[in-house]
Motif scaffolding. Structure first.
Motif, PDB file in Angstrom:
ATOM      1  N   ASN A 204      42.383  42.164  47.679  1.00 60.83           N
ATOM      2  CA  ASN A 204      41.843  43.064  48.703  1.00 60.83           C
ATOM      3  C   ASN A 204      40.311  43.016  48.723  1.00 60.83           C
ATOM      4  OD1 ASN A 204      44.400  43.868  49.469  1.00 60.83           O
ATOM      5  ND2 ASN A 204      44.389  45.707  48.215  1.00 60.83           N
ATOM      6  N   ALA A 205      39.707  42.986  47.536  1.00 56.99           N
ATOM      7  CA  ALA A 205      38.245  42.907  47.453  1.00 56.99           C
ATOM      8  C   ALA A 205      37.760  41.590  48.042  1.00 56.99           C
ATOM      9  CB  ALA A 205      37.796  43.043  46.003  1.00 56.99           C
ATOM     10  N   ARG A 206      38.457  40.503  47.747  1.00 55.72           N
ATOM     11  CA  ARG A 206      38.082  39.192  48.284  1.00 55.72           C
ATOM     12  C   ARG A 206      38.185  39.191  49.808  1.00 55.72           C
ATOM     13  NH1 ARG A 206      40.933  34.782  45.370  1.00 55.72           N
ATOM     14  NH2 ARG A 206      39.133  34.918  44.034  1.00 55.72           N
ATOM     15  N   GLU A 207      39.264  39.763  50.346  1.00 58.03           N
ATOM     16  CA  GLU A 207      39.419  39.830  51.806  1.00 58.03           C
ATOM     17  C   GLU A 207      38.330  40.692  52.436  1.00 58.03           C
ATOM     18  OE1 GLU A 207      43.388  41.167  52.659  1.00 58.03           O
ATOM     19  OE2 GLU A 207      44.305  39.405  51.726  1.00 58.03           O
ATOM     20  N   PHE A 208      38.004  41.818  51.801  1.00 60.23           N
ATOM     21  CA  PHE A 208      36.959  42.703  52.308  1.00 60.23           C
ATOM     22  C   PHE A 208      35.615  41.988  52.327  1.00 60.23           C
ATOM     23  CE2 PHE A 208      33.618  45.874  51.540  1.00 60.23           C
ATOM     24  CZ  PHE A 208      33.799  46.693  52.647  1.00 60.23           C
TER      25      PHE A 208
ATOM     26  N   LYS B 188      56.267  45.884  28.579  1.00 59.83           N
ATOM     27  CA  LYS B 188      56.182  44.658  29.382  1.00 59.83           C
ATOM     28  C   LYS B 188      56.074  45.017  30.869  1.00 59.83           C
ATOM     29  CE  LYS B 188      58.882  40.533  30.495  1.00 59.83           C
ATOM     30  NZ  LYS B 188      60.135  39.816  30.241  1.00 59.83           N
ATOM     31  N   TYR B 189      56.872  45.970  31.309  1.00 61.00           N
ATOM     32  CA  TYR B 189      56.859  46.412  32.710  1.00 61.00           C
ATOM     33  C   TYR B 189      55.498  47.001  33.077  1.00 61.00           C
ATOM     34  CZ  TYR B 189      58.138  49.043  36.890  1.00 61.00           C
ATOM     35  OH  TYR B 189      58.177  49.555  38.166  1.00 61.00           O
ATOM     36  N   GLU B 190      54.952  47.832  32.200  1.00 59.11           N
ATOM     37  CA  GLU B 190      53.648  48.441  32.462  1.00 59.11           C
ATOM     38  C   GLU B 190      52.549  47.381  32.526  1.00 59.11           C
ATOM     39  OE1 GLU B 190      52.756  51.612  29.757  1.00 59.11           O
ATOM     40  OE2 GLU B 190      54.669  52.616  30.132  1.00 59.11           O
ATOM     41  N   ILE B 191      52.598  46.417  31.615  1.00 54.45           N
ATOM     42  CA  ILE B 191      51.591  45.346  31.601  1.00 54.45           C
ATOM     43  C   ILE B 191      51.681  44.522  32.878  1.00 54.45           C
ATOM     44  CG2 ILE B 191      50.939  43.183  30.476  1.00 54.45           C
ATOM     45  CD1 ILE B 191      51.691  44.534  27.792  1.00 54.45           C
ATOM     46  N   ILE B 192      52.899  44.159  33.264  1.00 54.13           N
ATOM     47  CA  ILE B 192      53.083  43.358  34.484  1.00 54.13           C
ATOM     48  C   ILE B 192      52.611  44.134  35.708  1.00 54.13           C
ATOM     49  CG2 ILE B 192      54.826  42.373  36.024  1.00 54.13           C
ATOM     50  CD1 ILE B 192      56.347  41.468  33.499  1.00 54.13           C
TER      51      ILE B 192
ATOM     52  N   GLU C 184      45.886  44.708  39.453  1.00 60.41           N
ATOM     53  CA  GLU C 184      44.562  44.077  39.375  1.00 60.41           C
ATOM     54  C   GLU C 184      44.481  42.868  40.311  1.00 60.41           C
ATOM     55  OE1 GLU C 184      41.787  45.063  37.803  1.00 60.41           O
ATOM     56  OE2 GLU C 184      42.859  46.868  37.190  1.00 60.41           O
ATOM     57  N   VAL C 185      45.546  42.084  40.377  1.00 61.60           N
ATOM     58  CA  VAL C 185      45.564  40.921  41.275  1.00 61.60           C
ATOM     59  C   VAL C 185      45.477  41.388  42.725  1.00 61.60           C
ATOM     60  CG1 VAL C 185      47.033  39.043  42.144  1.00 61.60           C
ATOM     61  CG2 VAL C 185      46.755  39.359  39.694  1.00 61.60           C
ATOM     62  N   THR C 186      46.242  42.421  43.068  1.00 60.84           N
ATOM     63  CA  THR C 186      46.212  42.959  44.437  1.00 60.84           C
ATOM     64  C   THR C 186      44.835  43.514  44.770  1.00 60.84           C
ATOM     65  OG1 THR C 186      48.567  43.522  44.291  1.00 60.84           O
ATOM     66  CG2 THR C 186      47.290  44.600  46.012  1.00 60.84           C
TER      67      THR C 186
END
Length: 121
Positions: free
Chosen positions: A53-57, A37-41, A47-49
């Motif tokens: 970052n890609a969206r901001e770039f 569960k920890y690894e998945i989270i 991926e969200v981060t």
């Protein structure tokens, strides 16, 4: 029917035994699930981060591109203004040159009779 009921009862007993076995091994199985569960989270958070970052770039690059387009549009307007100014000046120079030619012709014409009369005497 009795056989069918007996088979179902056996399956239920097998499931109960599996559950009891899981509870006996409880802490290790639960800890494995917690690790998973920890690894998945963490992977989801990464991926969200990365997506943010890609969206901001991309947003930053888009803003820079918009500024360049705005600058080039202003530059194009300035160059167009210069071109029209140069054409107007060119026209004025052509008119002045024409006037100068007319003045030179008049001057030469006026001087010609005096030259002619001085050579005759």
């Amino acid at each position: 029917m009795a056989c069918h009921t007996k088979c179902i009862a056996e399956k239920i007993k097998e499931e109960e035994m599996a559950i009891k076995g899981a509870h006996m091994m409880g802490p290790t199985v639960e800890s494995k699930f917690d690790e998973l569960k920890y690894e998945i989270i963490n992977k989801i958070d990464k991926e969200v981060t990365d997506s943010q970052n890609a969206r901001e770039f991309i947003s930053q690059k888009y803003d820079e591109l918009c500024l360049k387009i705005h600058y080039l549009t202003e530059l194009d307007a300035t160059v167009s203004g210069f071109r029209s100014d140069v054409k107007a000046i060119e026209q004025q120079i052509t008119e002045l040159s024409s006037r100068m030619d007319d003045i030179e012709k008049r001057t030469i014409y006026k001087e010609c009779p005096s030259l002619a009369s001085s050579t005759v005497v």
